[in-house]
Design a protein around this motif. Sequence first.
Motif, PDB file in Angstrom:
ATOM      1  N   LEU A 149       0.471  -1.269  -0.347  1.00  0.00           N
ATOM      2  CA  LEU A 149       0.260  -0.061   0.200  1.00  0.00           C
ATOM      3  C   LEU A 149       0.810   1.362  -0.006  1.00  0.00           C
ATOM      4  N   SER A 150       0.607   1.947  -1.297  1.00  0.00           N
ATOM      5  CA  SER A 150       1.398   3.156  -1.513  1.00  0.00           C
ATOM      6  C   SER A 150       0.591   4.713  -1.242  1.00  0.00           C
ATOM      7  N   GLU A 151       0.794   5.405  -0.636  1.00  0.00           N
ATOM      8  CA  GLU A 151       0.645   6.372  -0.574  1.00  0.00           C
ATOM      9  C   GLU A 151       0.756   7.428  -2.159  1.00  0.00           C
ATOM     10  N   VAL A 152      -0.274   7.689  -1.960  1.00  0.00           N
ATOM     11  CA  VAL A 152      -0.578   8.598  -3.499  1.00  0.00           C
ATOM     12  C   VAL A 152       0.238  10.477  -3.585  1.00  0.00           C
ATOM     13  N   GLN A 153       1.430  10.592  -4.430  1.00  0.00           N
ATOM     14  CA  GLN A 153       1.831  11.909  -4.288  1.00  0.00           C
ATOM     15  C   GLN A 153       1.752  13.157  -3.795  1.00  0.00           C
ATOM     16  N   TYR A 154       1.669  14.425  -3.626  1.00  0.00           N
ATOM     17  CA  TYR A 154       0.677  15.508  -4.300  1.00  0.00           C
ATOM     18  C   TYR A 154       1.487  15.892  -5.349  1.00  0.00           C
ATOM     19  N   ASP A 155       0.691  16.486  -6.371  1.00  0.00           N
ATOM     20  CA  ASP A 155       0.691  16.943  -7.515  1.00  0.00           C
ATOM     21  C   ASP A 155       1.497  18.017  -7.274  1.00  0.00           C
ATOM     22  N   SER A 156       2.307  17.764  -8.230  1.00  0.00           N
ATOM     23  CA  SER A 156       3.286  19.340  -7.428  1.00  0.00           C
ATOM     24  C   SER A 156       4.673  19.275  -8.798  1.00  0.00           C
ATOM     25  N   ASP A 157       5.535  20.326  -8.408  1.00  0.00           N
ATOM     26  CA  ASP A 157       6.761  20.498  -9.630  1.00  0.00           C
ATOM     27  C   ASP A 157       7.703  19.562  -9.269  1.00  0.00           C
ATOM     28  N   ASP A 158       8.975  18.806 -10.349  1.00  0.00           N
ATOM     29  CA  ASP A 158       9.746  18.075  -9.819  1.00  0.00           C
ATOM     30  C   ASP A 158      10.301  18.296  -8.282  1.00  0.00           C
ATOM     31  N   GLU A 159      10.837  19.558  -8.321  1.00  0.00           N
ATOM     32  CA  GLU A 159      11.151  20.385  -7.035  1.00  0.00           C
ATOM     33  C   GLU A 159      11.076  19.608  -6.363  1.00  0.00           C
ATOM     34  N   ALA A 160       9.887  20.595  -5.665  1.00  0.00           N
ATOM     35  CA  ALA A 160       8.856  20.130  -4.217  1.00  0.00           C
ATOM     36  C   ALA A 160       8.525  18.718  -4.566  1.00  0.00           C
ATOM     37  N   GLN A 161       8.694  17.790  -4.921  1.00  0.00           N
ATOM     38  CA  GLN A 161       7.932  16.622  -5.367  1.00  0.00           C
ATOM     39  C   GLN A 161       9.242  15.541  -4.478  1.00  0.00           C
ATOM     40  N   SER A 162      10.858  15.914  -5.081  1.00  0.00           N
ATOM     41  CA  SER A 162      11.722  15.801  -4.780  1.00  0.00           C
ATOM     42  C   SER A 162      12.440  15.693  -3.378  1.00  0.00           C
ATOM     43  N   SER A 163      11.718  17.294  -2.923  1.00  0.00           N
ATOM     44  CA  SER A 163      12.217  17.907  -1.096  1.00  0.00           C
ATOM     45  C   SER A 163      10.948  17.133  -0.291  1.00  0.00           C
ATOM     46  N   ARG A 164      10.054  16.539  -0.672  1.00  0.00           N
ATOM     47  CA  ARG A 164       8.518  16.022   0.094  1.00  0.00           C
ATOM     48  C   ARG A 164       9.357  14.576   0.265  1.00  0.00           C
ATOM     49  N   THR A 165       9.451  14.963   2.168  1.00  0.00           N
ATOM     50  CA  THR A 165       9.994  13.603   2.546  1.00  0.00           C
ATOM     51  C   THR A 165       8.886  12.091   2.436  1.00  0.00           C
ATOM     52  N   ARG A 166       9.012  11.585   1.834  1.00  0.00           N
ATOM     53  CA  ARG A 166       7.806  10.231   2.242  1.00  0.00           C
ATOM     54  C   ARG A 166       7.962  10.096   4.113  1.00  0.00           C
ATOM     55  N   ALA A 167       6.608  10.013   4.308  1.00  0.00           N
ATOM     56  CA  ALA A 167       6.714   9.243   5.137  1.00  0.00           C
ATOM     57  C   ALA A 167       6.263   7.088   5.178  1.00  0.00           C
ATOM     58  N   ALA A 168       7.404   7.477   6.473  1.00  0.00           N
ATOM     59  CA  ALA A 168       6.824   5.798   7.067  1.00  0.00           C
ATOM     60  C   ALA A 168       4.896   5.559   7.289  1.00  0.00           C
ATOM     61  N   PHE A 169       4.930   4.236   7.330  1.00  0.00           N
ATOM     62  CA  PHE A 169       3.151   3.858   7.688  1.00  0.00           C
ATOM     63  C   PHE A 169       4.036   3.579   9.568  1.00  0.00           C
ATOM     64  N   SER A 170       2.938   4.628  10.559  1.00  0.00           N
ATOM     65  CA  SER A 170       3.282   4.081  12.246  1.00  0.00           C
ATOM     66  C   SER A 170       2.465   2.860  12.263  1.00  0.00           C
ATOM     67  N   ALA A 171       1.227   3.407  12.115  1.00  0.00           N
ATOM     68  CA  ALA A 171      -0.120   2.403  12.655  1.00  0.00           C
ATOM     69  C   ALA A 171      -0.657   2.105  11.626  1.00  0.00           C
ATOM     70  N   ALA A 172      -1.325   0.820  11.418  1.00  0.00           N
ATOM     71  CA  ALA A 172      -2.417   0.041   9.749  1.00  0.00           C
ATOM     72  C   ALA A 172      -3.573  -0.271  11.069  1.00  0.00           C
ATOM     73  N   ARG A 173      -5.070  -0.481  10.507  1.00  0.00           N
ATOM     74  CA  ARG A 173      -6.364  -0.752  11.089  1.00  0.00           C
ATOM     75  C   ARG A 173      -6.600  -1.459   9.729  1.00  0.00           C
ATOM     76  N   PHE A 174      -7.709  -1.965   9.441  1.00  0.00           N
ATOM     77  CA  PHE A 174      -9.227  -2.473   8.993  1.00  0.00           C
ATOM     78  C   PHE A 174     -10.353  -1.682   9.344  1.00  0.00           C
TER      79      PHE A 174
END
Length: 443
Positions: A149-174
């Motif tokens: 399961l992967s987070e959809v990244q924000y629609d933005s320019d390449d520079e902002a996309q590359s600078s944005r930190t990818r968040a790790a998942f810390s909790a999961a539940r149905f």
Amino acid sequence: MNRTVANLFTSPFPTAVQTSLDAVANIAKYDNTGKYVAAGRHDGLAVIWDLDTRGPVRWLEGHVKGITSIDWSQNSRYVLTSSKDWNVIIWDLASDTDPPRRQATIRFDVPVVSASFQPKNSKIVLVLLSSGEAYLVDMRREYRGRYELSEVQYDSDDEAQSSRTRAAFSAARFDPSGKHIFLGTTLGHVLVFNSRTKTMVARHRISGAGIMRGFEFTASGRRMITNSSDRVLRQFSLPAYPAPTADNEYIEQELEPTHRFHDPVSKVGWHAMSYSPDGEWLAGGAADDASHKIYIWDTGREGLLAATLDGGRELLTYVHWHPHKPAIASVTNLGNILIWHCPTEERWGAFAGGFEEVDENVEYEEHEDEFDIEDEAEIARRKMLEEEEDVDIEGGVVDPADIAADHMRQYSENDEDVAWALDEDDEDDRDWQMKVLLEDEQD
């Protein structure tokens, strides 16, 4: 019906410890009947405890490192255990072998933080890894696979996309319907995925929350509570999520909590939280470094603190509310499982309307016709008349489980997402029987 009547005379939440199970546990969870408790231990062993006999009945030996989570299937036939040894094991309690037969073993290359069954099918498992990744594992023949399961990244320019930190998942539940998966991130977001398509349908920002540590839902699935690193429990009313679209569109929305639960004095964090069956009460297991404390809040009265339960000097590590009645299982840092209940004072006058309790003996005077012999035919006639009277069997307090069941029926089998989960039967039938093994049999 007996449970409905009892609810009228007992406290809606437990107030005292009924018994303590010497389980050497670090986590404990009731099954859906409330008859058994599954306890996970630091040495990798999991044990099923019978609450009627207050003794262990099955031993699940398969892990070599500590248990990190436990879950029960819908009808309690299967038990899931995840461990720091990188494995998730599904046990079949209907088997008569010791330990029980392994229905499946799911292996990863990092320790497993948590795992849980899809509520309607035990062949679908949600797994959260210590690496911050989340997987939906489907063991059915037609859909077999391991889906990240992967987070959809924000629609933005390449520079902002590359600078944005990818968040790790810390909790999961149905959620209780099984239609959606809720993932918490280390950046304070809650992501919602459709279970069938594995696509993201919503992203919620939780202001000020920090790292998300856990979720709990009411039985109806309408409300959710979150635990986060800022030591505040937040309750939310969840919106209706749309069906997935071909363009993979999703909702971007900041959720505002309806209530915030915390201790403003000691500012303690929380190890776990659990709703009562009707969702009107919330238990929070405090991460107090001096005592074993459980906070009880009334969610129906603006989240007022109703009680604080003190379990002594052994610190709390986990808490879980009974699925049907006001009882709680809490785990101490020394491995004991405390079963909390509502003690009731015996009132003998409740057994008969004309019965009167007295403090000392009173001389009784017999009425003139009190012990006269009556005609048996007349007695039988009166009894028949009483039996023919209409009896209200639908009155009284409505069972919270029935309310939740009625709400869940809106997800009919015509719903594509529900039909997907029920596509292959997992043989978790209501009439299965568990073979109980005594300690001498195990030896």
